[in-house]
Design an enzyme around this catalytic site. Structure first.
Site, PDB file in Angstrom:
ATOM      1  N   THR A 209     -19.121  17.069  23.698  1.00  0.00           N
ATOM      2  CA  THR A 209     -18.059  17.848  24.312  1.00  0.00           C
ATOM      3  C   THR A 209     -18.431  19.329  24.293  1.00  0.00           C
ATOM      4  O   THR A 209     -19.423  19.735  23.686  1.00  0.00           O
ATOM      5  CB  THR A 209     -16.727  17.685  23.561  1.00  0.00           C
ATOM      6  OG1 THR A 209     -16.887  18.197  22.228  1.00  0.00           O
ATOM      7  CG2 THR A 209     -16.301  16.218  23.508  1.00  0.00           C
TER       8      THR A 209
ATOM      9  N   LYS B  55      -8.464  16.053   8.700  1.00  0.00           N
ATOM     10  CA  LYS B  55      -8.625  14.721   9.287  1.00  0.00           C
ATOM     11  C   LYS B  55      -8.280  13.614   8.285  1.00  0.00           C
ATOM     12  O   LYS B  55      -7.797  12.549   8.681  1.00  0.00           O
ATOM     13  CB  LYS B  55     -10.048  14.554   9.833  1.00  0.00           C
ATOM     14  CG  LYS B  55     -10.351  15.432  11.033  1.00  0.00           C
ATOM     15  CD  LYS B  55      -9.414  15.170  12.201  1.00  0.00           C
ATOM     16  CE  LYS B  55      -9.824  15.930  13.441  1.00  0.00           C
ATOM     17  NZ  LYS B  55      -8.927  15.665  14.600  1.00  0.00           N
TER      18      LYS B  55
ATOM     19  N   TYR C  90     -11.837  21.043   7.846  1.00  0.00           N
ATOM     20  CA  TYR C  90     -11.723  20.063   8.930  1.00  0.00           C
ATOM     21  C   TYR C  90     -11.602  18.656   8.347  1.00  0.00           C
ATOM     22  O   TYR C  90     -10.750  17.862   8.767  1.00  0.00           O
ATOM     23  CB  TYR C  90     -12.944  20.171   9.837  1.00  0.00           C
ATOM     24  CG  TYR C  90     -12.992  19.183  10.974  1.00  0.00           C
ATOM     25  CD1 TYR C  90     -12.258  19.395  12.142  1.00  0.00           C
ATOM     26  CD2 TYR C  90     -13.803  18.044  10.896  1.00  0.00           C
ATOM     27  CE1 TYR C  90     -12.319  18.491  13.197  1.00  0.00           C
ATOM     28  CE2 TYR C  90     -13.865  17.140  11.942  1.00  0.00           C
ATOM     29  CZ  TYR C  90     -13.119  17.369  13.087  1.00  0.00           C
ATOM     30  OH  TYR C  90     -13.178  16.467  14.130  1.00  0.00           O
TER      31      TYR C  90
END
Length: 246
Positions: free
Chosen positions: A186, A155, A151
């Site tokens: 979220t 990014k 990840y």
């Protein structure tokens, strides 16, 4: 006289979280918004009114992206800005534990999708300059991540694409920036909590403001970067981290 609002924005990963907050704000203030998401069921449940166009599709597939942009431009006219927001944390595996499937999923959703979207968006911007693009990076794009190395790699790539595009297209009137948040409240982070433990309160204590970001915090920052209030800003990565990196 044409009463069509000038603002027409596009957002990926739009069926929930940050993307949905972004779309709701655009529609609430009278602008057009095109929402692209791969979750058909979630999209079909949205009721945002005639100013919103929802399109089911994969942001990492060129045909899906260009089809969505073409369809919405025919309905609402030229775009004024784009928010490339689709993202996924993926499995919590260290480098030696990650599989090729992990790599493909995480890089496709978080990095390839930004590249694919920008390829189409730049063409639309050139046809209706001035125009702006905002990519959703992460503070993981500015530092390492022990638990989510793929990840973080993706990014970092988003940050690199953002800065490079700003250099390439600035003289053509296209601004390209990124937002980089720490933990955001979220469904994605909720699922992570359910699997690995932890809480918003614990993460909030890691920054001076003492709380995690809300989806609105990130959506509003992206909207500001796309607005006429930020016309001399490009190549910038706006940190939304409660002062964590200070």
């Amino acid at each position: 006289m044409n009463s069509q609002p000038r603002e027409h924005l596009f957002v990926t990963g739009a069926a929930s979280g940050i993307g949905l907050c972004f779309a709701k704000e655009v529609v609430d203030r009278g602008g057009f918004c095109t929402l692209l998401d791969a979750d058909r069921e979630a999209l079909e449940k949205l009721q945002l009114g005639p100013l919103a166009t929802t399109v089911w599709g994969d942001a990492s597939e060129p045909e899906d992206v260009e089809g969505a942009l073409k369809k919405s431009a025919e309905i609402h006219g030229p775009f004024t800005g784009f928010f490339n927001n689709a993202g996924v944390l993926g499995s919590r595996n260290k480098i030696h534990e990650a599989s090729s499937e992990d790599y493909t999923q995480i890089l496709d959703v978080n990095l390839k999708s930004v590249w694919v979207c920008m390829k189409s968006e730049v063409g639309h911007c050139l046809a209706s300059s001035p125009c702006a693009i905002v990519n959703n990076a992460s503070v993981s794009g500015l530092r390492g991540s022990a638990n989510y190395p793929l990840y973080a790699a993706a990014k970092h790539g988003v940050v690199g694409l953002t800065r490079s595009a700003a250099l390439s297209y600035g003289e053509l009137g296209i601004r390209v920036n990124a937002v980089a948040s720490s933990v955001v409240r979220t469904n994605m982070t909720r699922r992570e909590r359910e699997q690995y433990g932890g809480s918003d309160e614990e993460d909030g204590r890691s920054n001076p403001l003492g709380r995690v970001a809300s989806p609105e915090d990130v959506a509003n920052a992206a909207l500001w970067l796309l607005s006429e209030k930020a016309t001399h800003i490009t190549g910038h990565v706006l940190q939304i981290d409660g002062g964590q990196n200070a």
